[in-house]
Scaffold this motif. Structure first.
Motif, PDB file in Angstrom:
ATOM      1  N   MET A   1      48.581  25.920  18.897  1.00  0.00           N
ATOM      2  CA  MET A   1      48.361  26.842  20.277  1.00  0.00           C
ATOM      3  C   MET A   1      47.660  25.840  21.093  1.00  0.00           C
ATOM      4  O   MET A   1      46.888  25.158  20.548  1.00  0.00           O
ATOM      5  N   SER A   2      48.157  25.724  22.129  1.00  0.00           N
ATOM      6  CA  SER A   2      47.468  24.754  23.243  1.00  0.00           C
ATOM      7  C   SER A   2      46.415  25.654  23.966  1.00  0.00           C
ATOM      8  O   SER A   2      46.149  26.705  23.655  1.00  0.00           O
ATOM      9  N   ILE A   3      45.567  24.524  24.549  1.00  0.00           N
ATOM     10  CA  ILE A   3      44.191  25.437  25.371  1.00  0.00           C
ATOM     11  C   ILE A   3      44.708  26.444  26.248  1.00  0.00           C
ATOM     12  O   ILE A   3      43.989  27.304  26.371  1.00  0.00           O
ATOM     13  N   LEU A   4      45.516  25.960  26.968  1.00  0.00           N
ATOM     14  CA  LEU A   4      45.917  26.843  28.143  1.00  0.00           C
ATOM     15  C   LEU A   4      46.572  28.081  27.617  1.00  0.00           C
ATOM     16  O   LEU A   4      46.387  29.197  28.195  1.00  0.00           O
ATOM     17  N   GLU A   5      47.280  28.208  26.278  1.00  0.00           N
ATOM     18  CA  GLU A   5      47.545  29.497  25.868  1.00  0.00           C
ATOM     19  C   GLU A   5      46.579  30.512  25.369  1.00  0.00           C
ATOM     20  O   GLU A   5      46.579  31.344  25.317  1.00  0.00           O
ATOM     21  N   SER A   6      45.369  29.633  25.034  1.00  0.00           N
ATOM     22  CA  SER A   6      44.263  30.401  24.793  1.00  0.00           C
ATOM     23  C   SER A   6      43.513  31.390  25.527  1.00  0.00           C
ATOM     24  O   SER A   6      42.774  32.011  25.397  1.00  0.00           O
ATOM     25  N   LEU A   7      43.771  30.777  27.117  1.00  0.00           N
ATOM     26  CA  LEU A   7      43.125  31.397  27.969  1.00  0.00           C
ATOM     27  C   LEU A   7      43.766  32.506  28.750  1.00  0.00           C
ATOM     28  O   LEU A   7      45.080  32.599  28.459  1.00  0.00           O
ATOM     29  N   THR A   8      43.177  33.536  29.353  1.00  0.00           N
ATOM     30  CA  THR A   8      43.804  34.680  29.955  1.00  0.00           C
ATOM     31  C   THR A   8      44.089  34.129  31.471  1.00  0.00           C
ATOM     32  O   THR A   8      43.230  34.097  32.086  1.00  0.00           O
ATOM     33  N   LEU A   9      45.432  33.984  31.741  1.00  0.00           N
ATOM     34  CA  LEU A   9      45.524  33.648  33.178  1.00  0.00           C
ATOM     35  C   LEU A   9      46.035  34.818  33.843  1.00  0.00           C
ATOM     36  O   LEU A   9      46.974  35.570  33.572  1.00  0.00           O
ATOM     37  N   THR A  10      45.923  34.705  35.000  1.00  0.00           N
ATOM     38  CA  THR A  10      46.315  35.998  35.979  1.00  0.00           C
ATOM     39  C   THR A  10      46.623  35.293  37.238  1.00  0.00           C
ATOM     40  O   THR A  10      46.639  34.027  37.579  1.00  0.00           O
ATOM     41  N   SER A  11      47.360  35.947  38.199  1.00  0.00           N
ATOM     42  CA  SER A  11      47.798  35.288  39.521  1.00  0.00           C
ATOM     43  C   SER A  11      46.965  35.896  40.713  1.00  0.00           C
ATOM     44  O   SER A  11      47.254  35.959  41.791  1.00  0.00           O
ATOM     45  N   THR A  12      45.682  36.408  40.394  1.00  0.00           N
ATOM     46  CA  THR A  12      44.972  36.991  41.592  1.00  0.00           C
ATOM     47  C   THR A  12      44.305  35.752  42.205  1.00  0.00           C
ATOM     48  O   THR A  12      44.021  34.665  41.687  1.00  0.00           O
ATOM     49  N   ALA A  13      43.959  35.886  43.648  1.00  0.00           N
ATOM     50  CA  ALA A  13      43.299  34.760  44.312  1.00  0.00           C
ATOM     51  C   ALA A  13      41.911  35.351  44.610  1.00  0.00           C
ATOM     52  O   ALA A  13      41.572  36.309  44.653  1.00  0.00           O
ATOM     53  N   LYS A  14      40.997  34.478  45.049  1.00  0.00           N
ATOM     54  CA  LYS A  14      39.867  34.714  45.314  1.00  0.00           C
ATOM     55  C   LYS A  14      39.930  35.187  46.717  1.00  0.00           C
ATOM     56  O   LYS A  14      40.252  34.910  47.627  1.00  0.00           O
ATOM     57  N   ARG A  15      39.083  36.465  46.649  1.00  0.00           N
ATOM     58  CA  ARG A  15      39.111  37.248  47.744  1.00  0.00           C
ATOM     59  C   ARG A  15      37.812  37.104  48.818  1.00  0.00           C
ATOM     60  O   ARG A  15      36.985  37.265  48.158  1.00  0.00           O
ATOM     61  N   ILE A  16      37.984  36.755  50.017  1.00  0.00           N
ATOM     62  CA  ILE A  16      36.949  36.678  50.738  1.00  0.00           C
ATOM     63  C   ILE A  16      37.206  37.541  51.829  1.00  0.00           C
ATOM     64  O   ILE A  16      38.199  37.789  52.638  1.00  0.00           O
ATOM     65  N   ASP A  17      36.093  38.319  52.370  1.00  0.00           N
ATOM     66  CA  ASP A  17      36.225  39.237  53.399  1.00  0.00           C
ATOM     67  C   ASP A  17      36.013  38.256  54.603  1.00  0.00           C
ATOM     68  O   ASP A  17      34.978  37.821  55.276  1.00  0.00           O
ATOM     69  N   THR A  18      37.327  38.092  55.508  1.00  0.00           N
ATOM     70  CA  THR A  18      37.318  37.145  56.545  1.00  0.00           C
ATOM     71  C   THR A  18      37.121  38.090  57.831  1.00  0.00           C
ATOM     72  O   THR A  18      37.806  37.255  58.903  1.00  0.00           O
ATOM     73  N   SER A  19      37.179  39.373  57.877  1.00  0.00           N
ATOM     74  CA  SER A  19      36.929  40.163  59.068  1.00  0.00           C
ATOM     75  C   SER A  19      35.663  39.714  59.705  1.00  0.00           C
ATOM     76  O   SER A  19      34.819  39.110  59.070  1.00  0.00           O
ATOM     77  N   PRO A  20      35.687  39.884  61.212  1.00  0.00           N
ATOM     78  CA  PRO A  20      34.616  39.466  61.952  1.00  0.00           C
ATOM     79  C   PRO A  20      33.206  40.051  61.379  1.00  0.00           C
ATOM     80  O   PRO A  20      32.236  39.602  61.459  1.00  0.00           O
ATOM     81  N   VAL A  21      33.315  41.502  61.010  1.00  0.00           N
ATOM     82  CA  VAL A  21      32.120  42.134  60.446  1.00  0.00           C
ATOM     83  C   VAL A  21      31.843  41.524  58.984  1.00  0.00           C
ATOM     84  O   VAL A  21      30.442  41.390  59.101  1.00  0.00           O
ATOM     85  N   GLY A  22      32.639  41.281  58.454  1.00  0.00           N
ATOM     86  CA  GLY A  22      32.225  40.598  57.006  1.00  0.00           C
ATOM     87  C   GLY A  22      31.767  39.195  57.366  1.00  0.00           C
ATOM     88  O   GLY A  22      30.498  39.081  56.518  1.00  0.00           O
ATOM     89  N   THR A  23      32.076  38.358  58.195  1.00  0.00           N
ATOM     90  CA  THR A  23      31.551  37.291  58.332  1.00  0.00           C
ATOM     91  C   THR A  23      30.057  37.328  58.999  1.00  0.00           C
ATOM     92  O   THR A  23      29.101  36.520  58.690  1.00  0.00           O
ATOM     93  N   ALA A  24      29.908  38.366  60.117  1.00  0.00           N
ATOM     94  CA  ALA A  24      28.771  38.644  60.609  1.00  0.00           C
ATOM     95  C   ALA A  24      27.663  39.106  59.489  1.00  0.00           C
ATOM     96  O   ALA A  24      26.435  38.853  59.433  1.00  0.00           O
ATOM     97  N   ARG A  25      28.173  39.933  58.675  1.00  0.00           N
ATOM     98  CA  ARG A  25      27.347  40.448  57.727  1.00  0.00           C
ATOM     99  C   ARG A  25      26.876  39.393  56.691  1.00  0.00           C
ATOM    100  O   ARG A  25      25.743  39.386  56.241  1.00  0.00           O
ATOM    101  N   ARG A  26      27.538  38.423  56.260  1.00  0.00           N
ATOM    102  CA  ARG A  26      27.330  37.246  55.591  1.00  0.00           C
ATOM    103  C   ARG A  26      26.297  36.308  56.252  1.00  0.00           C
ATOM    104  O   ARG A  26      25.421  36.142  55.503  1.00  0.00           O
ATOM    105  N   LYS A  27      26.444  36.112  57.390  1.00  0.00           N
ATOM    106  CA  LYS A  27      25.479  35.428  58.253  1.00  0.00           C
ATOM    107  C   LYS A  27      24.028  36.117  58.279  1.00  0.00           C
ATOM    108  O   LYS A  27      23.099  35.416  58.098  1.00  0.00           O
ATOM    109  N   LEU A  28      24.035  37.245  58.505  1.00  0.00           N
ATOM    110  CA  LEU A  28      22.662  38.177  58.576  1.00  0.00           C
ATOM    111  C   LEU A  28      22.124  38.010  57.201  1.00  0.00           C
ATOM    112  O   LEU A  28      20.844  37.816  57.206  1.00  0.00           O
ATOM    113  N   LEU A  29      22.858  38.384  56.191  1.00  0.00           N
ATOM    114  CA  LEU A  29      22.352  38.401  54.769  1.00  0.00           C
ATOM    115  C   LEU A  29      21.869  36.905  54.466  1.00  0.00           C
ATOM    116  O   LEU A  29      20.685  36.632  53.803  1.00  0.00           O
TER     117      LEU A  29
END
Length: 154
Positions: A1-29
């Protein structure tokens, strides 16, 4: 068994809140985290110095160094010794309720818990309206400045 086959692979992407409110909230935090660090240091009797990585010219070569930069606390003490707090977005205080932008904290040892409450309010979206208004006001100022400088250049 290869190393990659032992991992759980998915097709999801990193989700970043790119709305103006989300950006403002991150800056304020992010700004609020600095204020909490500074308040904690002040309560302990330590000096808080904000440091930022900058490229500095040293003997003709550029090096990345941590240099101290100006830090403005959002709190102040009045004549009676009561601590008051502004929540800033950029360099202007946010209006928390119509006509009110100051939180009266009381004693210095209450400052960090109040800042933590403000953090929870920001994460819950309670300051989104105020932040949206601040962002819109800033964009109007920038647009006005751009229009006047473009008009003068032609």
């Amino acid at each position: 068994m290869s190393i990659l086959e032992s991992l759980t692979l998915t097709s999801t992407a990193k989700r970043i809140d790119t709305s103006p409110v989300g950006t403002a909230r991150r800056k304020l935090l992010d700004a609020l985290v600095l204020q909490i660090e500074a308040a904690t240091a002040t309560i302990k009797g330590e000096v808080f110095i904000r440091r930022v990585g900058r490229w500095v010219n040293v003997d003709g070569t550029k090096e990345r160094r941590d240099v101290p930069v100006r830090f403005r606390p959002w709190w102040w003490k009045d004549e009676a010794g009561t601590i008051h707090l502004h929540i800033h977005y950029g360099n202007r205080p946010l209006e928390l309720k119509p006509g009110k932008s100051v939180i009266t904290v009381g004693a210095m040892d209450r400052l960090v818990p109040v800042l933590e409450q403000v953090r929870q309010a920001i994460m819950a979206g309670e300051l989104d309206r105020s932040m949206t208004e601040a962002v819109a006001r800033r964009q109007r100022v920038l647009q006005k400045a751009t229009t006047t400088t473009v008009g003068k250049a032609t």
